[in-house]
Design a protein around this motif. Structure first.
Motif, PDB file in Angstrom:
ATOM      1  N   LEU A 194       0.841  -1.200   0.000  1.00  0.00           N
ATOM      2  CA  LEU A 194       0.000   0.000   0.000  1.00  0.00           C
ATOM      3  C   LEU A 194       0.877   1.251   0.000  1.00  0.00           C
ATOM      4  N   THR A 195       1.918   1.238   0.820  1.00  0.00           N
ATOM      5  CA  THR A 195       2.849   2.369   0.870  1.00  0.00           C
ATOM      6  C   THR A 195       3.407   2.653  -0.520  1.00  0.00           C
ATOM      7  N   GLN A 196       3.809   1.591  -1.182  1.00  0.00           N
ATOM      8  CA  GLN A 196       4.420   1.749  -2.507  1.00  0.00           C
ATOM      9  C   GLN A 196       3.407   2.346  -3.495  1.00  0.00           C
ATOM     10  N   ARG A 197       2.150   1.908  -3.430  1.00  0.00           N
ATOM     11  CA  ARG A 197       1.126   2.449  -4.337  1.00  0.00           C
ATOM     12  C   ARG A 197       0.812   3.917  -4.027  1.00  0.00           C
ATOM     13  N   VAL A 209      -4.204   3.301 -11.380  1.00  0.00           N
ATOM     14  CA  VAL A 209      -5.435   2.854 -10.708  1.00  0.00           C
ATOM     15  C   VAL A 209      -6.118   1.775 -11.537  1.00  0.00           C
ATOM     16  N   SER A 210      -6.120   1.986 -12.848  1.00  0.00           N
ATOM     17  CA  SER A 210      -6.752   1.023 -13.733  1.00  0.00           C
ATOM     18  C   SER A 210      -6.035  -0.332 -13.643  1.00  0.00           C
ATOM     19  N   ASP A 211      -4.701  -0.299 -13.650  1.00  0.00           N
ATOM     20  CA  ASP A 211      -3.930  -1.542 -13.517  1.00  0.00           C
ATOM     21  C   ASP A 211      -4.225  -2.253 -12.190  1.00  0.00           C
ATOM     22  N   TRP A 212      -4.151  -1.474 -11.120  1.00  0.00           N
ATOM     23  CA  TRP A 212      -4.369  -2.068  -9.792  1.00  0.00           C
ATOM     24  C   TRP A 212      -5.753  -2.708  -9.703  1.00  0.00           C
TER      25      TRP A 212
END
Ligand SMILES: [Zn+2]
Length: 599
Positions: free
Chosen positions: A476-479, A500-503
Motif C-alpha cells: 500500500l505504501t508503494q502504491r 489505478v486502472s492496472d491495480w
C-alpha cells in the motif's frame, strides 16, 4: 497550518537553522558565510509520518547541506516521526537510512520561463491560487470547464501534500467586450439585450448554470467568487494610482495603460510582441502610444444608454477586462500570491496585461505572481456542435447522451492538462463505458466497504502513509507513493489513472482495508468518487415503460451474436432496441447505450 517542532536556532558544524517565520526555518551556510541561503518547512508532523520540505539549492557548501539534512532528520525523529519523507533539491545528499524516504518535489510547469519549477510558496504550508473565471453572458461549453478541473487538480494535489489552499475564481459580469477588444460592446450587456432579460437575470442565471456544472464535475468550490461589478471602486482606485504614477494616459475614449513603461512587457507570452496584437483589435484607437497599450477604463462617448456604467475620474464608463483580475486577486489573496491559472488563450494577452499593470501598480521590484499555469484547449474539430443548447456543446448535452458527468471529468484527467484534447462525442461515450468498468472493478475490490461515504473524505499523503504503517503494508505504501509521484510531477493525472486502472484489475492484490485507504487517496486526488459510483449511476434516465434488464438482455444477445458473426441477429437486436428509442453506440472501450430524447 502545522506548528513546527523544528524550532531552531540549531547550531551545527556547518549550518545554522533558525525560525524565519512560523512554519519555516531559514538555513545559514556557515562555511560560505551566506545567511538565509536555504529553508526547511515541515508540512505534516501530526502522526508517525512526517513530510519535510528542504531547500538547499542556494546553499553553496556541501558541508552545510549535509549539516542541514542531519539536523532536520534528528529533530524530526526527536519530534516522534517514525517515517520521514524528505522533499529536497539535493536528493543525493540525503542519508540513506531506515525510516527516511526521498519523495519527489512538487513541481509545476511555469509558463513564465516555460520550465518545470519547484512550487515554493510565499507563506509556509499555504498556497494562494487565482483562476480566471467565466464571463457569464452565456452557458459555458465543455471546453470552458477544463480550466476549472485543472485548477481543482492543482488544489487537490497541494492539499494532499498537506498545504492549505486559498483559492479565488472570479465571475466576470462586466468589462469583457465582444472579441476581447478594448472598445465595443460588453458581452453581458449584449446578451441582456438579445435575450430581453435584465443584466442581473443574465449574470445570475449563467453563474448558477456554471456552478451546477462544476458541482456535477466534483470541482471543489473556491474560497471566494468575486464579481467584477462588486469591485468597481477598487478598480478605479487602482487605475488612479497608475495614472498618478505616469503608467497610464488619458484619451477621449478612456484611460490607457502605457506598456512601454514596462521593460519586460510580454515576457509571459515569450514572443516578440511587435505588431502581434494589432490584429486582435476591432477598431484602432486614435492616440494610442503603443500598439500593445490597453484600456484600464473605457469612457463612453457615443451618448448611447448603457445598462452597465459608473462615474469615474475619466468620465462615465466601465472598467477594462484585464483590470478586474488584478484588483480582485490582490484584494483577496494579498498584493503577491503564488499561482495564477487560466486557459492557454490568456497567456498571450490577458495575463500579459494583468502582469504589466500589477507590477506597475506595486512597483516593488518583485514579480507580482511567481507561477503562471495554463491548460491547453479542448478542440472541437471533430465534434457535432449543434445540440439542444444551440451552438455550443454543454455538459448537460453529454448527460442527455447518457454520459455520467464524472465520465467527462475522467476524460479530461486521462490527458495531461497541457496536452490538447480533440473532443468527440464518441470519446465521451467511451469515457463513460471505461469509468463504469473501472468503478465496477473498484467496488469489487472494496467488497463490503464499497459505498462507504468515508471513501470520499479527503486524506493527505502523510495521513495515508500513517494508515499504511498501521496496516503494516509495504504494498500500500508503494502504491500511495506511486500515486503521489504522478501528481506532484506537474499533475500527471493520466499516469495516476493508468496506475489505478492496472491495480483494479487485480482486486486480490490488497486486502479490503488497504483498498479503502488507497481509494480514499485516489478520490482525494482525482475527485472521481470511486467506490461510491455504482452500476445504477451509469444507467441513463429511462422512460417508465422501459426496463434496464430488458435492455441489458438485448445488448448481451447482440454481443453474443456479434461474437458468433451472426450479423442478422445482431442487427435485429439493435432494431428492437431502436424501436424502444434505445440507441447503441460501439466505442473502443465497449458498448454504450442511451435513450434518445431522454425519459
Ligand atoms: Zn483574468
Amino acid at each position: 497550518m502545522p506548528t513546527s517542532p523544528l524550532v531552531g536556532p540549531e547550531e551545527r558544524d556547518a549550518a545554522r537553522l533558525w525560525e524565519a517565520e512560523p512554519g519555516r526555518l531559514a538555513v545559514d551556510d556557515k562555511v560560505s558565510g551566506s545567511v538565509g541561503a536555504g529553508w526547511v518547512e515541515p508540512v505534516g508532523l501530526a502522526g508517525g509520518t512526517a513530510l519535510v520540505r528542504v531547500s538547499t539549492a542556494a546553499v553553496r557548501s556541501d558541508e552545510a547541506v549535509d549539516a542541514t539534512l542531519r539536523s532536520v532528520l534528528a529533530q524530526t525523529r526527536a519530534a516522534g516521526a517514525s517515517l520521514i519523507l524528505i522533499e529536497t533539491d539535493d536528493e543525493a545528499r540525503v542519508p540513506t537510512d531506515d525510516g527516511v524516504r526521498v519523495v519527489p518535489m512538487l513541481r509545476v510547469e511555469n509558463s513564465m520561463g516555460r520550465r518545470l519549477d519547484r512550487l515554493v510558496t510565499l507563506h509556509p504550508g499555504a498556497v494562494g491560487v487565482y483562476s480566471c473565471g467565466p464571463t457569464v453572458y452565456s452557458f459555458q461549453h465543455l471546453g470552458n470547464m477544463r480550466p476549472y478541473v485543472f485548477a481543482d487538480t492543482l488544489k487537490r494535489t497541494a492539499q494532499w501534500r498537506g498545504m492549505t489552499v486559498h483559492h479565488v475564481i472570479n465571475i466576470t459580469d462586466v468589462g469583457h467586450l465582444v472579441k476581447d477588444a478594448d472598445q465595443g460592446d460588453d458581452k453581458v450587456e449584449e446578451a441582456s439585450r438579445a435575450e430581453g432579460r435584465t443584466v442581473e437575470e443574465i449574470t445570475r442565471g449563467y453563474t448558477e448554470a456554471y456552478w451546477e456544472d462544476l458541482r456535477a464535475l466534483n470541482v471543489t468550490f473556491p474560497d471566494h467568487w468575486p464579481r467584477a461589478t462588486e469591485y468597481v471602486p477598487q478598480m478605479i482606485n487602482f487605475a488612479q494610482v497608475l495614472e498618478d504614477n505616469a503608467f497610464a494616459y488619458r484619451l477621449p475614449v478612456g484611460l490607457y495603460f502605457d506598456t512601454s513603461t514596462q521593460d519586460d512587457y510580454g515576457a509571459l507570452a515569450g514572443l516578440d510582441f511587435a505588431g502581434m496584437l494589432e490584429g486582435a483589435r476591432v477598431e484602432p484607437v486614435e492616440g494610442k502610444r503603443n500598439k500593445t497599450d490597453f484600456a484600464l477604463w473605457r469612457t463612453f462617448t457615443d451618448g448611447r444608454e448603457r445598462l452597465l456604467e459608473w462615474a469615474s475620474p475619466w468620465g462615465v464608463g466601465a472598467p477594462g477586462w484585464h483590470l478586474e483580475c488584478s484588483v480582485m486577486s490582490m484584494a483577496l489573496l494579498g498584493d503577491h500570491f503564488d499561482v495564477h491559472t487560466g486557459g492557454i488563450d490568456h497567456r498571450e494577452l490577458h495575463h500579459v496585461n494583468e502582469i504589466a499593470q500589477s507590477e506597475a501598480y506595486l512597483s516593488d521590484g518583485r514579480p507580482w505572481v511567481r507561477y503562471w499555469m495554463h491548460n491547453e484547449f479542448l478542440n472541437f474539430g471533430g465534434a457535432k456542435m449543434a445540440k439542444s443548447s444551440g451552438e455550443i456543446l454543454r455538459l448537460t448535452d453529454l448527460v442527455q447522451l447518457g454520459v455520467h458527468p464524472l465520465a467527462y471529468r475522467y476524460l479530461l484527467l486521462q490527458s495531461h492538462y497541457r496536452s490538447q484534447l480533440a473532443f468527440t462525442e464518441r470519446l465521451a461515450l467511451g469515457a463513460h463505458v471505461a469509468l463504469k468498468r473501472l468503478a465496477a472493478r473498484v467496488r469489487d475490490a472494496l467488497g463490503p466497504a464499497a459505498g462507504s461515504p468515508g471513501l470520499t473524505e479527503p486524506v493527505t499523503l502523510t495521513e495515508a502513509l500513517d494508515e499504511a504503517a498501521v496496516l503494516g503494508s509495504p504494498a500500500l505504501t508503494q502504491r500511495l507513493l506511486a500515486l503521489d509521484a504522478a501528481l506532484v510531477d506537474d499533475l500527471h493525472t493520466e499516469r495516476a489513472l493508468a496506475l489505478v486502472s492496472d491495480w483494479s484489475r487485480a482486486p486480490g492484490s490488497l486486502p479490503v482495508a488497504e483498498w479503502e485507504v488507497l481509494i480514499r487517496a485516489v478520490n482525494t486526488l482525482t475527485g472521481l468518487d470511486l467506490g461510491l459510483l455504482g452500476s445504477a449511476d451509469f444507467v441513463p434516465p429511462l422512460p417508465p415503460d422501459l426496463d434496464v434488464s430488458w435492455v441489458e438482455d438485448r445488448l448481451a444477445e447482440r454481443e453474443a451474436a456479434r461474437a458468433a458473426k451472426d450479423w442478422s441477429l445482431a442487427d435485429r437486436m439493435r432494431d428492437e432496441l431502436a424501436a424502444r428509442k434505445v440507441r447503441v453506440e460501439d466505442t473502443p472501450d465497449g458498448t454504450h447505450w442511451y435513450v434518445v430524447d431522454g425519459a
